[in-house]
Design a protein around this motif. Structure first.
Motif, PDB file in Angstrom:
ATOM      1  N   ALA A  78       0.836  -1.205   0.000  1.00 44.47           N
ATOM      2  CA  ALA A  78       0.000   0.000   0.000  1.00 44.47           C
ATOM      3  C   ALA A  78       0.869   1.253   0.000  1.00 44.47           C
ATOM      4  CB  ALA A  78      -0.926  -0.006   1.217  1.00 44.47           C
ATOM      5  N   TYR A  79       1.935   1.216   0.781  1.00 40.05           N
ATOM      6  CA  TYR A  79       2.854   2.371   0.848  1.00 40.05           C
ATOM      7  C   TYR A  79       3.454   2.653  -0.534  1.00 40.05           C
ATOM      8  CZ  TYR A  79       6.976   5.142   2.037  1.00 40.05           C
ATOM      9  OH  TYR A  79       7.930   6.119   2.085  1.00 40.05           O
ATOM     10  N   PHE A  81       2.310   1.706  -3.427  1.00 48.69           N
ATOM     11  CA  PHE A  81       1.244   2.062  -4.365  1.00 48.69           C
ATOM     12  C   PHE A  81       0.962   3.563  -4.322  1.00 48.69           C
ATOM     13  CE2 PHE A  81      -3.367   2.810  -4.942  1.00 48.69           C
ATOM     14  CZ  PHE A  81      -3.482   2.470  -6.273  1.00 48.69           C
ATOM     15  N   PHE A  82       0.751   4.109  -3.118  1.00 47.79           N
ATOM     16  CA  PHE A  82       0.426   5.529  -2.996  1.00 47.79           C
ATOM     17  C   PHE A  82       1.637   6.409  -3.302  1.00 47.79           C
ATOM     18  CE2 PHE A  82      -3.043   3.953  -0.084  1.00 47.79           C
ATOM     19  CZ  PHE A  82      -4.085   4.308  -0.930  1.00 47.79           C
ATOM     20  N   LEU A  83       2.810   5.929  -2.977  1.00 47.45           N
ATOM     21  CA  LEU A  83       4.021   6.685  -3.262  1.00 47.45           C
ATOM     22  C   LEU A  83       4.201   6.845  -4.763  1.00 47.45           C
ATOM     23  CD1 LEU A  83       6.184   7.930  -1.383  1.00 47.45           C
ATOM     24  CD2 LEU A  83       7.594   5.918  -1.843  1.00 47.45           C
ATOM     25  N   ASN A  84       3.970   5.764  -5.499  1.00 48.31           N
ATOM     26  CA  ASN A  84       4.108   5.791  -6.954  1.00 48.31           C
ATOM     27  C   ASN A  84       3.049   6.650  -7.623  1.00 48.31           C
ATOM     28  OD1 ASN A  84       6.371   4.100  -6.923  1.00 48.31           O
ATOM     29  ND2 ASN A  84       5.135   2.232  -7.015  1.00 48.31           N
ATOM     30  N   LYS A  85       1.884   6.779  -6.984  1.00 45.34           N
ATOM     31  CA  LYS A  85       0.816   7.624  -7.522  1.00 45.34           C
ATOM     32  C   LYS A  85       1.047   9.098  -7.210  1.00 45.34           C
ATOM     33  CE  LYS A  85      -3.482   6.771  -7.609  1.00 45.34           C
ATOM     34  NZ  LYS A  85      -4.894   6.539  -7.252  1.00 45.34           N
ATOM     35  N   GLY A  86       2.005   9.385  -6.348  1.00 43.37           N
ATOM     36  CA  GLY A  86       2.243  10.767  -5.942  1.00 43.37           C
ATOM     37  C   GLY A  86       1.355  11.210  -4.804  1.00 43.37           C
ATOM     38  N   ASN A  87       0.639  10.253  -4.193  1.00 44.41           N
ATOM     39  CA  ASN A  87      -0.193  10.562  -3.023  1.00 44.41           C
ATOM     40  C   ASN A  87       0.669  10.432  -1.765  1.00 44.41           C
ATOM     41  OD1 ASN A  87      -3.244   8.915  -4.255  1.00 44.41           O
ATOM     42  ND2 ASN A  87      -2.211  10.761  -4.927  1.00 44.41           N
ATOM     43  N   PHE A  88       1.566  11.374  -1.584  1.00 47.25           N
ATOM     44  CA  PHE A  88       2.586  11.249  -0.539  1.00 47.25           C
ATOM     45  C   PHE A  88       1.996  11.239   0.863  1.00 47.25           C
ATOM     46  CE2 PHE A  88       4.715  13.398  -4.166  1.00 47.25           C
ATOM     47  CZ  PHE A  88       5.569  12.354  -4.502  1.00 47.25           C
ATOM     48  N   GLU A  89       0.927  12.019   1.062  1.00 45.52           N
ATOM     49  CA  GLU A  89       0.323  12.049   2.396  1.00 45.52           C
ATOM     50  C   GLU A  89      -0.369  10.728   2.723  1.00 45.52           C
ATOM     51  OE1 GLU A  89      -3.153  12.803  -0.153  1.00 45.52           O
ATOM     52  OE2 GLU A  89      -1.043  13.370  -0.235  1.00 45.52           O
ATOM     53  N   LYS A  90      -0.937  10.060   1.701  1.00 48.31           N
ATOM     54  CA  LYS A  90      -1.544   8.748   1.914  1.00 48.31           C
ATOM     55  C   LYS A  90      -0.462   7.725   2.263  1.00 48.31           C
ATOM     56  CE  LYS A  90      -5.739   9.018  -0.993  1.00 48.31           C
ATOM     57  NZ  LYS A  90      -6.769   8.334  -0.231  1.00 48.31           N
ATOM     58  N   ALA A  91       0.654   7.808   1.551  1.00 46.61           N
ATOM     59  CA  ALA A  91       1.774   6.896   1.833  1.00 46.61           C
ATOM     60  C   ALA A  91       2.284   7.103   3.256  1.00 46.61           C
ATOM     61  CB  ALA A  91       2.896   7.128   0.825  1.00 46.61           C
ATOM     62  N   GLU A  92       2.363   8.354   3.666  1.00 48.73           N
ATOM     63  CA  GLU A  92       2.835   8.666   5.014  1.00 48.73           C
ATOM     64  C   GLU A  92       1.885   8.115   6.073  1.00 48.73           C
ATOM     65  OE1 GLU A  92       5.762  10.394   7.504  1.00 48.73           O
ATOM     66  OE2 GLU A  92       5.711  10.206   5.316  1.00 48.73           O
ATOM     67  N   ASN A  93       0.583   8.214   5.822  1.00 47.13           N
ATOM     68  CA  ASN A  93      -0.397   7.687   6.775  1.00 47.13           C
ATOM     69  C   ASN A  93      -0.294   6.169   6.905  1.00 47.13           C
ATOM     70  OD1 ASN A  93      -1.478  10.211   7.333  1.00 47.13           O
ATOM     71  ND2 ASN A  93      -3.002  10.079   5.698  1.00 47.13           N
ATOM     72  N   VAL A  94      -0.105   5.499   5.773  1.00 47.53           N
ATOM     73  CA  VAL A  94       0.074   4.043   5.802  1.00 47.53           C
ATOM     74  C   VAL A  94       1.306   3.683   6.618  1.00 47.53           C
ATOM     75  CG1 VAL A  94       0.632   2.013   4.397  1.00 47.53           C
ATOM     76  CG2 VAL A  94      -1.131   3.610   3.623  1.00 47.53           C
ATOM     77  N   LEU A  95       2.352   4.463   6.451  1.00 53.46           N
ATOM     78  CA  LEU A  95       3.601   4.216   7.173  1.00 53.46           C
ATOM     79  C   LEU A  95       3.422   4.364   8.680  1.00 53.46           C
ATOM     80  CD1 LEU A  95       6.622   3.638   6.527  1.00 53.46           C
ATOM     81  CD2 LEU A  95       6.988   6.119   6.670  1.00 53.46           C
TER      82      LEU A  95
END
Length: 480
Positions: A78-79, A81-95
């Motif tokens: 999931a991290y 996936f969102f990182l590659n989409k440029g959804n950095f805040e979503k990636a950070e939340n998953v982390l």
């Protein structure tokens, strides 16, 4: 179907429709009445005509019965996936969450995460919705309540959200992860001081306005856990600093004794209705005070459920002003005074503009609920389960007795703090965790706990004794 699941499905469907029609993206900001304020980022200008086209496209999606599919993936997947989409805040939340897996949902080949453990089975299950035009590329996604669309655009509330959001943008605080970063970097105390000054300044500006307009009465209303008590006392101090002798009065002290509380349609005591207030006594006290008489004001004892008279009688003069706060303060049926020109009306609420990510926002309603759970436990001896049990009745009362009058207010005070979830988390997590699996409120408790997973805890030692949050967590200098 659960309203949050219904809303999550609508949000996902709107995102896909905008993607397919305009190759654009939707940013969800906050709730607004029975809707969600959103912006469309695209090269195409979305005017009223285009919004109708978008609505028609979504209606077509409903008729196609498109399925929502759940896919549980590893946290690392999931991290990435969102990182590659440029959804950095979503990636950070998953982390930041402790889960080893994340529940993504798929709709028409698109994947997303809406802080919901479930979704509608298909688009056919969410046929009732509408799109309200605000301005170019701005809209409100409307969802049904009790099977129908019932929406009122509340200008005062909308402008209060926007004003606070502009301040957050200046501070570089758009998402929860931005606040987390200040905690991790050790600069949260600085943020708390800045945020406190901003909120306090809004109250001081109202004090100046009241003083200049020669008002005798300030009516302050807001939904449950807005911080009415602290704000009214702080406003009273500011008014006093301007040469007025301000007296804070709570409508809660005018509750009828518990054995006289009206019953609702289900036979439960209705503490939210206007009839739960001794309106006759309130108006008699008000008239006597304005006539220069000495008045003994009641204090309601929530433990025994009765009014007590334990303070010295009050008498007001030419430079005295009454600051009256309570659930029904803006209700036109509360006061029977003939002269309303002496009255200044204030609406307060923690209108939360902070986003978890671009598609999920921090709920103002949930924020208030967390405040209430902590306060009820600390000051009224009630469990989190008991607070959750009464919350639907509280919300029903707000819908009926408060929200219809927000646009009659002369001013709005937004009493939210961008950092407060981190402070409340320390107190509310053990209370929610104590709710057992066999409780009917277990799922709601877990939902609230899940929403807090991406929030870093903040020590209450950083919160000053005159801070509004102290009304809920304890240690307020305004406590009697």
């Amino acid at each position: 179907m659960n309203l949050k699941i219904y809303g999550a499905g609508l949000k996902f469907m709107l995102c896909n429709a905008v993607k397919r029609l305009y190759n654009g993206e939707v940013i969800f900001h906050h709730s607004l009445d029975h809707g969600i304020h959103a912006s469309i980022i695209s090269e195409r200008v979305i005017d009223e005509a285009e919004l109708k086209r978008l609505k028609s496209y979504m209606d077509m999606m409903v008729s196609q019965d498109i399925p929502f599919n759940k896919k549980v993936v590893k946290k690392e997947e999931a991290y990435d996936f969102f990182l590659n989409k440029g959804n950095f805040e979503k990636a950070e939340n998953v982390l930041n969450i402790s889960n080893l897996t994340v529940s993504l949902f798929e709709f028409e080949g698109q994947y997303n995460y809406f802080y919901s453990h479930d979704m509608p089975k298909s688009s056919k299950e969410i046929p009732l919705f509408d799109l309200y035009y605000v301005s170019e590329n701005e809209l409100v996604l409307l969802y049904p309540v009790d099977g129908k669309i019932n929406f009122t655009f509340r200008h005062n509330i909308f402008n209060a959200f926007r004003s606070y959001d502009e301040w957050l943008n200046k501070m570089g605080l758009n998402y929860v992860c931005d606040v987390n970063k200040t905690v991790a970097e050790g600069s949260i105390r600085d943020l708390i001081m800045k945020n406190d000054i901003m909120v306090d300044n809004s109250v001081y500006k109202i004090a100046e306005d009241v003083a200049k307009s020669n008002k005798r009465i300030v009516l302050m209303a807001g939904p449950s856990s807005s911080g009415k008590t602290t704000t009214s006392k702080k406003l009273s101090l500011y008014l006093s600093s301007l040469g007025l002798h301000a007296h804070a009065i709570s409508l809660d002290d005018f509750f009828v004794n518990r054995d006289q509380t009206p019953l609702d349609e289900e036979g439960n005591r209705d503490y939210e209705c206007l009839e739960s207030i001794d309106v006759t006594l309130f108006n008699q006290c008000l008239r006597d005070l304005l006539d220069g008489k000495e008045v003994s004001l009641p204090t309601f004892n929530f433990i025994i459920g009765e009014k007590e008279y334990k303070h010295e009688p009050l008498k007001i003069g030419e430079y005295d002003i009454l600051v009256i706060e309570g659930l029904h303060a803006l209700n036109p049926n509360l006061m029977t005074l003939d002269d309303t020109s002496m009255v200044y009306k204030v609406y307060i609420s923690p209108l939360t503009p902070l986003n978890v990510d671009r598609h999920n926002y921090v709920s103002t309603t949930d924020n208030r609920l967390l405040r209430r759970i902590v306060r009820d436990y600390k000051t009224r001896g009630r469990s989190a389960e008991a607070s959750l049990a009464t919350w639907p009745s509280v919300r029903k009362g707000e819908e009926k007795y408060i929200f219809p009058y927000t646009d009659t207010a002369d001013a709005i005070v937004n009493t939210v703090y961008v950092y407060e979830l981190g402070v409340l988390k320390v107190y509310v997590e053990p209370l929610l965790c104590n709710i057992k699996m066999d409780s009917e409120f277990y799922d709601e408790a877990r939902r609230l706990l899940d929403n807090l997973k991406a929030v870093y805890a903040i020590p209450s030692e950083y919160v000053d004794e005159d801070n509004l949050l102290r009304e809920f967590i304890g240690g307020s200098c305004f406590e009697e």
